[in-house]
Design a protein around this motif. Structure first.
Motif, PDB file in Angstrom:
ATOM      1  N   GLU A  71       8.711 -32.367  39.572  1.00 14.05           N
ATOM      2  CA  GLU A  71       7.528 -32.331  39.476  1.00 14.05           C
ATOM      3  C   GLU A  71       6.576 -32.559  40.671  1.00 14.05           C
ATOM      4  O   GLU A  71       6.589 -33.065  41.331  1.00 14.05           O
ATOM      5  CB  GLU A  71       7.276 -32.824  38.661  1.00 14.05           C
TER       6      GLU A  71
ATOM      7  N   CYS B 104       6.376 -27.519  38.303  1.00 12.61           N
ATOM      8  CA  CYS B 104       8.047 -28.037  38.266  1.00 12.61           C
ATOM      9  C   CYS B 104       9.261 -27.389  38.686  1.00 12.61           C
ATOM     10  O   CYS B 104       9.066 -25.666  38.361  1.00 12.61           O
ATOM     11  CB  CYS B 104       8.095 -28.472  36.697  1.00 12.61           C
TER      12      CYS B 104
ATOM     13  N   TRP C 112       5.901 -29.246  29.151  1.00 11.19           N
ATOM     14  CA  TRP C 112       5.097 -30.859  30.169  1.00 11.19           C
ATOM     15  C   TRP C 112       4.870 -31.361  28.806  1.00 11.19           C
ATOM     16  O   TRP C 112       4.935 -31.481  28.015  1.00 11.19           O
ATOM     17  CB  TRP C 112       3.881 -29.950  30.158  1.00 11.19           C
TER      18      TRP C 112
ATOM     19  N   CYS D 172       8.367 -32.855  33.004  1.00 10.77           N
ATOM     20  CA  CYS D 172       8.855 -31.260  32.922  1.00 10.77           C
ATOM     21  C   CYS D 172       9.536 -31.890  32.183  1.00 10.77           C
ATOM     22  O   CYS D 172      11.185 -32.712  32.498  1.00 10.77           O
ATOM     23  CB  CYS D 172       8.947 -30.925  34.719  1.00 10.77           C
TER      24      CYS D 172
ATOM     25  N   GLY E 136      12.094 -34.282  34.281  1.00  7.95           N
ATOM     26  CA  GLY E 136      12.474 -34.237  35.316  1.00  7.95           C
ATOM     27  C   GLY E 136      11.838 -35.997  35.847  1.00  7.95           C
ATOM     28  O   GLY E 136      11.662 -36.057  33.976  1.00  7.95           O
TER      29      GLY E 136
END
Length: 120
Positions: free
Chosen positions: A6, A22, A36, A95, A111
């Motif tokens: 991200e 991302c 998200w 993400c 992420g």
């Protein structure tokens, strides 16, 4: 091996805007839903927005009309434009993507997160 990274977080005043990005990397065959999530301090992680591979979107009620999620399938990226930010939007944003690789069926990846702080 798949990685999600991200970017775009930071400090912004109430009413301001940020755009999160991302990027997914690895030997990717296909990606289904991307999204998200966010985790405010002391609270559980919650879905903010998601987008399916056909472009269908879903938003939390708290961000409808203010946030917009989008994706670039050719670049394996997902974005979220955040407008009219409020202090309650402060959180670590993560993400998420459901990805199929040469070695695994569709698996959820995350992420490491990017901090968004909305403060005057």
């Amino acid at each position: 091996q798949v990685q999600l990274v991200e970017s775009g977080g930071g400090l912004v005043q109430p009413g301001g805007s940020l755009r999160l990005s991302c990027a997914a990397s690895g030997i990717i065959v296909s990606i289904n839903t991307m999204g998200w999530y966010r985790q405010p301090p002391g609270k559980e992680r919650e879905l903010v927005a998601s987008i399916a591979n056909n472009g269908s979107t879903n938003y939390a009620d708290s961000v409808k009309g203010r946030f917009t999620i989008s994706r670039d399938n050719a670049r394996n990226m997902v974005y979220m434009q955040m407008n009219s930010l409020k202090p309650e939007d402060t959180a670590v944003y993560y993400c998420n993507a459901e990805i199929k690789t040469l070695y695994r069926t569709h698996t959820t990846y995350w992420g490491q997160g990017t901090q968004v702080t909305v403060s005057s």
